[in-house]
Motif scaffolding. Sequence first.
Motif, PDB file in Angstrom:
ATOM      1  N   MET A  49      -9.505  72.778 -21.446  1.00 49.64           N
ATOM      2  CA  MET A  49      -9.035  73.845 -22.344  1.00 49.64           C
ATOM      3  C   MET A  49      -7.526  74.086 -22.262  1.00 49.64           C
ATOM      4  N   PRO A  50      -6.961  74.324 -21.084  1.00 51.51           N
ATOM      5  CA  PRO A  50      -5.509  74.580 -21.049  1.00 51.51           C
ATOM      6  C   PRO A  50      -4.676  73.358 -21.404  1.00 51.51           C
ATOM      7  N   LYS A  51      -5.139  72.176 -21.058  1.00 53.42           N
ATOM      8  CA  LYS A  51      -4.399  70.951 -21.373  1.00 53.42           C
ATOM      9  C   LYS A  51      -4.350  70.719 -22.882  1.00 53.42           C
ATOM     10  N   LEU A  52      -5.481  70.955 -23.543  1.00 49.61           N
ATOM     11  CA  LEU A  52      -5.546  70.727 -24.987  1.00 49.61           C
ATOM     12  C   LEU A  52      -4.663  71.722 -25.737  1.00 49.61           C
ATOM     13  N   ILE A  53      -4.755  72.994 -25.378  1.00 47.37           N
ATOM     14  CA  ILE A  53      -3.985  74.013 -26.105  1.00 47.37           C
ATOM     15  C   ILE A  53      -2.495  73.831 -25.874  1.00 47.37           C
ATOM     16  N   GLU A  54      -2.101  73.419 -24.669  1.00 46.83           N
ATOM     17  CA  GLU A  54      -0.685  73.198 -24.379  1.00 46.83           C
ATOM     18  C   GLU A  54      -0.154  72.006 -25.165  1.00 46.83           C
ATOM     19  N   ALA A  55      -0.910  70.906 -25.163  1.00 49.14           N
ATOM     20  CA  ALA A  55      -0.463  69.711 -25.878  1.00 49.14           C
ATOM     21  C   ALA A  55      -0.349  69.977 -27.377  1.00 49.14           C
ATOM     22  N   ALA A  56      -1.340  70.673 -27.943  1.00 45.67           N
ATOM     23  CA  ALA A  56      -1.313  70.956 -29.377  1.00 45.67           C
ATOM     24  C   ALA A  56      -0.194  71.939 -29.722  1.00 45.67           C
ATOM     25  N   SER A  57       0.076  72.870 -28.835  1.00 47.24           N
ATOM     26  CA  SER A  57       1.129  73.865 -29.083  1.00 47.24           C
ATOM     27  C   SER A  57       2.499  73.221 -29.189  1.00 47.24           C
ATOM     28  N   ASN A  58       2.668  72.078 -28.540  1.00 49.32           N
ATOM     29  CA  ASN A  58       3.960  71.404 -28.519  1.00 49.32           C
ATOM     30  C   ASN A  58       4.115  70.371 -29.622  1.00 49.32           C
ATOM     31  N   HIS A  59       3.118  70.286 -30.523  1.00 47.74           N
ATOM     32  CA  HIS A  59       3.201  69.302 -31.609  1.00 47.74           C
ATOM     33  C   HIS A  59       2.893  69.989 -32.931  1.00 47.74           C
ATOM     34  N   PRO A  60       3.875  70.078 -33.826  1.00 48.77           N
ATOM     35  CA  PRO A  60       3.663  70.805 -35.092  1.00 48.77           C
ATOM     36  C   PRO A  60       2.496  70.287 -35.917  1.00 48.77           C
ATOM     37  N   GLU A  61       2.276  68.967 -35.953  1.00 51.62           N
ATOM     38  CA  GLU A  61       1.184  68.419 -36.763  1.00 51.62           C
ATOM     39  C   GLU A  61      -0.177  68.867 -36.252  1.00 51.62           C
ATOM     40  N   LEU A  62      -0.316  69.008 -34.942  1.00 51.24           N
ATOM     41  CA  LEU A  62      -1.590  69.426 -34.351  1.00 51.24           C
ATOM     42  C   LEU A  62      -1.756  70.941 -34.401  1.00 51.24           C
ATOM     43  N   LYS A  63      -0.650  71.656 -34.303  1.00 55.96           N
ATOM     44  CA  LYS A  63      -0.698  73.115 -34.230  1.00 55.96           C
ATOM     45  C   LYS A  63      -0.876  73.763 -35.597  1.00 55.96           C
ATOM     46  N   ASN A  64      -0.192  73.251 -36.595  1.00 56.06           N
ATOM     47  CA  ASN A  64      -0.138  73.891 -37.898  1.00 56.06           C
ATOM     48  C   ASN A  64      -1.511  74.019 -38.541  1.00 56.06           C
ATOM     49  N   ARG A  65      -1.938  75.250 -38.783  1.00 55.82           N
ATOM     50  CA  ARG A  65      -3.188  75.593 -39.466  1.00 55.82           C
ATOM     51  C   ARG A  65      -4.435  75.069 -38.732  1.00 55.82           C
ATOM     52  N   TRP A  66      -4.314  74.933 -37.422  1.00 54.09           N
ATOM     53  CA  TRP A  66      -5.481  74.631 -36.582  1.00 54.09           C
ATOM     54  C   TRP A  66      -6.317  75.892 -36.507  1.00 54.09           C
ATOM     55  N   TYR A  67      -7.566  75.802 -36.931  1.00 59.06           N
ATOM     56  CA  TYR A  67      -8.397  76.989 -37.146  1.00 59.06           C
ATOM     57  C   TYR A  67      -9.466  77.190 -36.076  1.00 59.06           C
ATOM     58  N   ALA A  68     -10.106  76.105 -35.630  1.00 56.00           N
ATOM     59  CA  ALA A  68     -11.220  76.221 -34.682  1.00 56.00           C
ATOM     60  C   ALA A  68     -11.366  74.917 -33.915  1.00 56.00           C
ATOM     61  N   VAL A  69     -12.114  74.978 -32.814  1.00 55.55           N
ATOM     62  CA  VAL A  69     -12.338  73.785 -31.993  1.00 55.55           C
ATOM     63  C   VAL A  69     -13.753  73.827 -31.428  1.00 55.55           C
ATOM     64  N   GLU A  70     -14.356  72.644 -31.304  1.00 57.63           N
ATOM     65  CA  GLU A  70     -15.677  72.508 -30.699  1.00 57.63           C
ATOM     66  C   GLU A  70     -15.602  71.463 -29.592  1.00 57.63           C
ATOM     67  N   PHE A  71     -16.161  71.799 -28.439  1.00 54.81           N
ATOM     68  CA  PHE A  71     -16.206  70.884 -27.303  1.00 54.81           C
ATOM     69  C   PHE A  71     -17.650  70.433 -27.092  1.00 54.81           C
ATOM     70  N   LEU A  72     -17.837  69.141 -26.832  1.00 52.14           N
ATOM     71  CA  LEU A  72     -19.148  68.604 -26.461  1.00 52.14           C
ATOM     72  C   LEU A  72     -18.930  67.693 -25.253  1.00 52.14           C
ATOM     73  N   SER A  73     -19.510  68.075 -24.103  1.00 47.28           N
ATOM     74  CA  SER A  73     -19.280  67.347 -22.857  1.00 47.28           C
ATOM     75  C   SER A  73     -20.588  66.798 -22.297  1.00 47.28           C
ATOM     76  N   THR A  74     -20.478  65.957 -21.282  1.00 45.16           N
ATOM     77  CA  THR A  74     -21.643  65.415 -20.586  1.00 45.16           C
ATOM     78  C   THR A  74     -21.480  65.647 -19.088  1.00 45.16           C
ATOM     79  N   LEU A  75     -22.537  65.396 -18.345  1.00 41.95           N
ATOM     80  CA  LEU A  75     -22.480  65.555 -16.894  1.00 41.95           C
ATOM     81  C   LEU A  75     -21.478  64.599 -16.259  1.00 41.95           C
ATOM     82  N   SER A  76     -21.226  63.460 -16.898  1.00 39.36           N
ATOM     83  CA  SER A  76     -20.275  62.489 -16.360  1.00 39.36           C
ATOM     84  C   SER A  76     -18.828  62.858 -16.695  1.00 39.36           C
ATOM     85  N   GLY A  77     -18.633  63.862 -17.562  1.00 35.88           N
ATOM     86  CA  GLY A  77     -17.294  64.278 -17.932  1.00 35.88           C
ATOM     87  C   GLY A  77     -16.803  63.714 -19.245  1.00 35.88           C
TER      88      GLY A  77
END
Length: 241
Positions: A49-77
């Motif tokens: 979570m913190p890595k993704l939000i930090e990386a996106a915050s530093n890139h205008p193409e990823l940050k601009n009008r980003w509305y929602a996010v969904e995570f899907l993980s497994t036991l292996s990571g």
Amino acid sequence: YRMRAEFRIWHKGGEMFYAMFERGQKASGASLIRCDQFPAASESINALMPKLIEAASNHPELKNRWYAVEFLSTLSGEMLVTMIYHKKLNDAWQQAAQELAHNLGIHIIGRSRGQKIVLSQDFVTEALEVNGKTFRYRQIEGSFTQPNAQVCKKMLTWACDAAQNLGKDMLELYCGNGNFTLPLSQHFNQVLATEVSKTSVNAAQWNIEANQTTNLKIARLSAEEFTEAYTQNREFRRLQE
């Protein structure tokens, strides 16, 4: 414990953060709950979570009008992240998202109205151990899977223990991706499973092959359609095989 989670992306001033809202309230600043971390989610989601939000915050193409996010993980990571936007996703976004996926070691899907961009794959593969045997499951973005993998393993173990020595054949209605079907098939002669979702049927077919299960067939039928076929009141081309 939750292997999946979804959040709104809230933009306030120059800052961007994950958010949820009070149950039963409209999505507004008054009901907003900031979620820098989400203890109910898996460790891998919380670590990302913190890595993704930090990386996106530093890139205008990823940050601009980003509305929602969904995570899907497994036991292996293994991690699949769906980034949802209120804008058309262009080549510049795709290039930035490819770099983000590589840097964070994750799979990314981009969504906006009328768009779905899959950068590498739209699924993760979970492995669940049941009574000493490991079952592999393809879990596809947007389809239902058990949210708590550890509890799911216990449910599967309980179901298999209850099915010991039953023999005969088994019918399962609305089997999803074959979550219960695959382990239970060990305890029956022949198994027929039905499901209406094409996505889940496709995932179940992959899971059947991946687990080398030979006594299990799946058909895309509702419960009502199965009843019509079983009582021979209607023929279905889907059952010809």
